[in-house]
Scaffold this motif. Structure first.
Motif, PDB file in Angstrom:
ATOM      1  N   UNK A  88       0.841  -1.198   0.000  1.00 47.83           N
ATOM      2  CA  UNK A  88       0.000   0.000   0.000  1.00 47.83           C
ATOM      3  C   UNK A  88       0.871   1.240   0.000  1.00 47.83           C
ATOM      4  N   UNK A  89       0.258   2.353  -0.389  1.00 48.52           N
ATOM      5  CA  UNK A  89       0.907   3.659  -0.248  1.00 48.52           C
ATOM      6  C   UNK A  89      -0.156   4.650   0.226  1.00 48.52           C
TER       7      UNK A  89
ATOM      8  N   UNK B 247      -7.019   2.435   3.165  1.00 46.67           N
ATOM      9  CA  UNK B 247      -5.837   3.237   3.423  1.00 46.67           C
ATOM     10  C   UNK B 247      -4.911   3.400   2.233  1.00 46.67           C
ATOM     11  N   UNK B 248      -5.192   2.692   1.117  1.00 49.12           N
ATOM     12  CA  UNK B 248      -4.339   2.815  -0.061  1.00 49.12           C
ATOM     13  C   UNK B 248      -4.787   4.002  -0.902  1.00 49.12           C
TER      14      UNK B 248
ATOM     15  N   UNK C  44      -2.710  -6.342  -9.152  1.00 51.56           N
ATOM     16  CA  UNK C  44      -2.069  -7.618  -8.865  1.00 51.56           C
ATOM     17  C   UNK C  44      -0.949  -7.869  -9.870  1.00 51.56           C
ATOM     18  N   UNK C  45       0.112  -8.503  -9.394  1.00 55.00           N
ATOM     19  CA  UNK C  45       1.245  -8.811 -10.254  1.00 55.00           C
ATOM     20  C   UNK C  45       1.784 -10.188  -9.866  1.00 55.00           C
TER      21      UNK C  45
ATOM     22  N   UNK D 100       1.942  -2.340  -7.472  1.00 55.55           N
ATOM     23  CA  UNK D 100       1.020  -3.453  -7.237  1.00 55.55           C
ATOM     24  C   UNK D 100       0.636  -3.564  -5.767  1.00 55.55           C
ATOM     25  N   UNK D 101      -0.626  -3.917  -5.556  1.00 56.10           N
ATOM     26  CA  UNK D 101      -1.107  -4.147  -4.195  1.00 56.10           C
ATOM     27  C   UNK D 101      -0.820  -5.568  -3.730  1.00 56.10           C
ATOM     28  N   UNK D 102      -1.034  -6.529  -4.629  1.00 58.30           N
ATOM     29  CA  UNK D 102      -0.849  -7.934  -4.266  1.00 58.30           C
ATOM     30  C   UNK D 102       0.178  -8.588  -5.191  1.00 58.30           C
TER      31      UNK D 102
END
Length: 142
Positions: free
Chosen positions: A9-10, A33-34, A46-47, A69-71
């Motif tokens: 996340x950022x 929160x992202x 996703x990656x 990427x998040x996941x």
């Protein structure tokens, strides 16, 4: 079936995502929160871990989250799946909505490597049903 290796996340757009290990996926929103979460079709990115490793083998020094990427998931080639594919992890349900995206003009990875894998390997999904997701969780393609 794949295994979630990182949850990233950022807090603000334009900043690198960091592996936080665990996060809450909110229905029709994304990761709580992202900075990129919201009511649009690209709520979660996703990656495939294998694609990141292949890029690293070419000399790229990238951490999980470097591509936005998040996941990061092992053992699923997301770019080979059609839009509309469904992913499940426990109670969580995600729907694949987009394959790839154009890099923004200031992409640091592209500046250094002359290439970025997100435009052809990264995918985006919307959250159909939320829940908590963590590194180590299994992700299934329905």
């Amino acid at each position: 079936m794949g295994k979630v290796l990182a949850v990233c996340m950022s807090p603000a757009k334009g900043t690198a995502k960091k592996d936080v290990g665990t996060a809450e996926l909110v229905e029709n929103h994304g990761l709580k929160g992202d900075a990129h979460a919201g009511t649009w079709h690209r709520q979660v990115s996703l990656l495939s871990h294998g694609k990141i490793e292949a890029f690293r083998a070419r000399g790229a020094e990238v951490d999980h989250g470097a591509f936005g990427e998040n996941l990061v998931v092992d053992d699923i080639d997301f770019s080979s799946l059609p839009v509309g594919s469904i992913f499940r992890s426990g109670d969580i349900v995600l729907e694949l909505t987009q394959i790839g995206k154009e890099c923004h003009s200031g992409c640091e990875i592209f500046k250094i490597m002359g290439d970025c894998i997100m435009p052809r390997e990264g995918v985006f999904a919307r959250v159909i049903h939320g829940g908590v997701i963590s590194a180590g969780d299994e992700l299934y393609v329905q």
